[in-house]
Design a protein around this motif. Structure first.
Motif, PDB file in Angstrom:
ATOM      1  N   VAL A 109       0.568   0.932   4.570  1.00 48.98           N
ATOM      2  CA  VAL A 109      -0.866   0.608   4.530  1.00 48.98           C
ATOM      3  C   VAL A 109      -1.674   1.445   3.545  1.00 48.98           C
ATOM      4  N   VAL A 110      -1.154   2.607   3.135  1.00 50.27           N
ATOM      5  CA  VAL A 110      -1.946   3.506   2.286  1.00 50.27           C
ATOM      6  C   VAL A 110      -2.232   2.911   0.917  1.00 50.27           C
ATOM      7  N   TRP A 111      -1.210   2.463   0.221  1.00 54.43           N
ATOM      8  CA  TRP A 111      -1.364   2.092  -1.187  1.00 54.43           C
ATOM      9  C   TRP A 111      -2.307   0.910  -1.404  1.00 54.43           C
ATOM     10  N   PRO A 112      -2.196  -0.198  -0.661  1.00 55.25           N
ATOM     11  CA  PRO A 112      -3.161  -1.276  -0.891  1.00 55.25           C
ATOM     12  C   PRO A 112      -4.584  -0.912  -0.488  1.00 55.25           C
ATOM     13  N   ARG A 113      -4.751  -0.084   0.557  1.00 54.17           N
ATOM     14  CA  ARG A 113      -6.101   0.288   0.963  1.00 54.17           C
ATOM     15  C   ARG A 113      -6.744   1.234  -0.041  1.00 54.17           C
ATOM     16  N   PHE A 114      -5.968   2.179  -0.545  1.00 48.74           N
ATOM     17  CA  PHE A 114      -6.518   3.170  -1.468  1.00 48.74           C
ATOM     18  C   PHE A 114      -6.670   2.638  -2.889  1.00 48.74           C
ATOM     19  N   TYR A 115      -5.726   1.783  -3.323  1.00 53.26           N
ATOM     20  CA  TYR A 115      -5.670   1.440  -4.742  1.00 53.26           C
ATOM     21  C   TYR A 115      -5.735  -0.063  -5.045  1.00 53.26           C
ATOM     22  N   GLY A 116      -5.899  -0.906  -4.024  1.00 51.12           N
ATOM     23  CA  GLY A 116      -6.007  -2.338  -4.256  1.00 51.12           C
ATOM     24  C   GLY A 116      -4.654  -3.019  -4.367  1.00 51.12           C
TER      25      GLY A 116
END
Length: 429
Positions: free
Chosen positions: A361-368
């Motif tokens: 969940v981190v990468w799409p939330r933080f970086y689109g």
């Protein structure tokens, strides 16, 4: 992101199919995961005439080499989409297993041509086999399947990942037993061949059912799950970071290093689990007993915190994972005490459960979503690279210091550094 494929809008949100079939794709990566390979360690090394250190080193070299290409695989995901990349990854893993099943024959053939008897030839053969198995399985197939699920959801990423993670954890936990059953009933060569055939069938299912994103079907992330009056920013309204921009943020490195630490520690522990327990006078049965309670804690942790991740700051979850790593390291350092065993179980379960949350969940939330493959590919490189070092560093701790306490206590230093620098590892959005 691919947007060329079109089809009529289905009667139900296809994202639910994506969760199920994407989870199947992650399951299919088991032969390329540590627990899928470790089951073959003894029969394969004995057949090839390698000792445990030589076999572990071949595994490390092959894994490190595979990690160097995962950044490219991430870009493939962004360019060609999950469907094509995952299909070819499954076929590639099938081919790698089929070739690996003939590693003894290949080694004997080369030795016969050279007219020598040396451990170097089977050692190099296994490096090549491990490279393809790890690259296609743990790397590309896992990355494509997991990222595809994340692309289909936005506000409900954590919730759907909770259910997917439970299924993956249960599948991974029983896979060593299933693989061991195949090996005992058919031999290690036939077992790899059977798994290769299954992967060919899986690749067909992937090609038929995977979809690169909701947009290619005329849909939006979350489908009709999201209330129309929701005022939070949608994923399309967030800044879409490039790979270079993401790597320039502190958050990327703190989360990435913590995920890499999990890969390093869990792989090192799993690969040497019998030896770890034997070093403090415990039996093989004691060693194996750790996996069931550890899996239960991991599943519960993953489910609870995945669901919570939709509503709270991810940095809080990062510190939960760091705490799990500290408990895990202390448990290993003091395993000779009864409470050390329970700390090892609890710490491994917490850290493994949080890995299932943050790695998705981190990468799409933080970086689109636009460059998700390229960004998550770098993280996957770090995870795979560190997992290659785990078995070697763990065995070196025993070889040079007579116990695993040194590698455990040194891990605490790394965790302390991550904890300090994570204070300002905020969401760059």
């Amino acid at each position: 992101m691919q947007k060329t494929e079109t089809s009529k809008q289905p009667l139900f949100f296809y994202g639910f199919v994506i969760v199920v079939i994407g989870t199947l794709g992650v399951w299919a990566s088991v032969p390329g995961q540590t627990m899928g390979i470790s089951t073959f360690t003894d029969p394969v090394k004995d057949a090839l005439g390698l000792d445990r250190n030589e076999f572990s080193l071949a595994y490390a070299f092959g894994t490190i080499a595979s990690s160097l290409l995962l950044g490219i695989a991430g870009r493939w995901f962004d360019i060609y989409g999950a469907r094509k990349v995952a299909t070819f990854a499954a076929l590639g893993l099938a081919l790698a297993l089929a070739i690996s099943s003939q590693s003894q024959v290949i080694s004997a053939f080369i030795l016969n041509i050279l007219g020598i008897q040396s451990w170097v030839v089977p050692f190099v053969v296994m490096i090549i086999c491990f490279f393809f198995i790890r690259f296609a399985g743990q790397g590309v197939l896992t990355l494509a399947s997991r990222n595809m699920i994340m692309l289909w959801f936005d506000k409900f990423r954590g919730t759907v990942n909770a259910f997917s993670s439970i299924a993956v954890s249960l599948g991974f936990s029983i896979s060593p037993l299933m693989i061991n059953y195949l090996i005992e009933g058919n031999g290690w060569q036939k077992a790899w061949q059977i798994m290769a055939l299954v992967l060919v069938l899986v690749s067909i299912v992937i090609y038929l059912l995977y979809r690169d994103s909701p947009e290619v079907m005329g849909l939006k992330p979350d489908g009709n799950l999201l209330k129309k009056n929701n005022k939070e920013k949608s994923d399309s309204e967030r800044r879409q970071f490039t790979r270079g921009e993401a790597l320039s943020t502190r958050a990327f490195w703190m989360y990435g290093l913590m995920l890499a630490f999990n890969g390093y520690f869990v792989t090192g522990l799993t690969f040497n689990i019998v030896s770890v327990f034997d070093s403090v006078g415990l039996t093989k049965a004691d060693a194996i007993s750790i996996f069931v309670p550890m899996s239960i804690i991991s599943v519960i942790t993953s489910f609870v915190f995945n669901a919570m991740s939709d509503f709270i700051k991810l940095k809080k979850l990062l510190y939960v994972m760091i705490l799990g790593g500290i408990i895990d390291s202390l448990g290993l350092a003091f395993l000779s005490h009864s409470w050390g065993y329970y700390m090892l179980v609890a710490g491994s379960g917490i850290m493994g459960g949080m890995f299932a949350v943050l790695s998705s969940v981190v990468w799409p939330r933080f970086y689109g979503r636009k460059n998700l493959g390229a960004i998550s590919g770098v993280s996957m490189q770090m995870i795979v690279f560190s997992s290659a070092l785990g078995p070697f560093l763990f065995s070196s701790s025993l070889k040079f210091f007579g116990s695993y306490s040194v590698v455990a206590l040194s891990g605490l230093i790394g965790l302390a550094i991550i904890a300090v620098f994570s204070v300002k590892a905020d969401n760059p959005q």
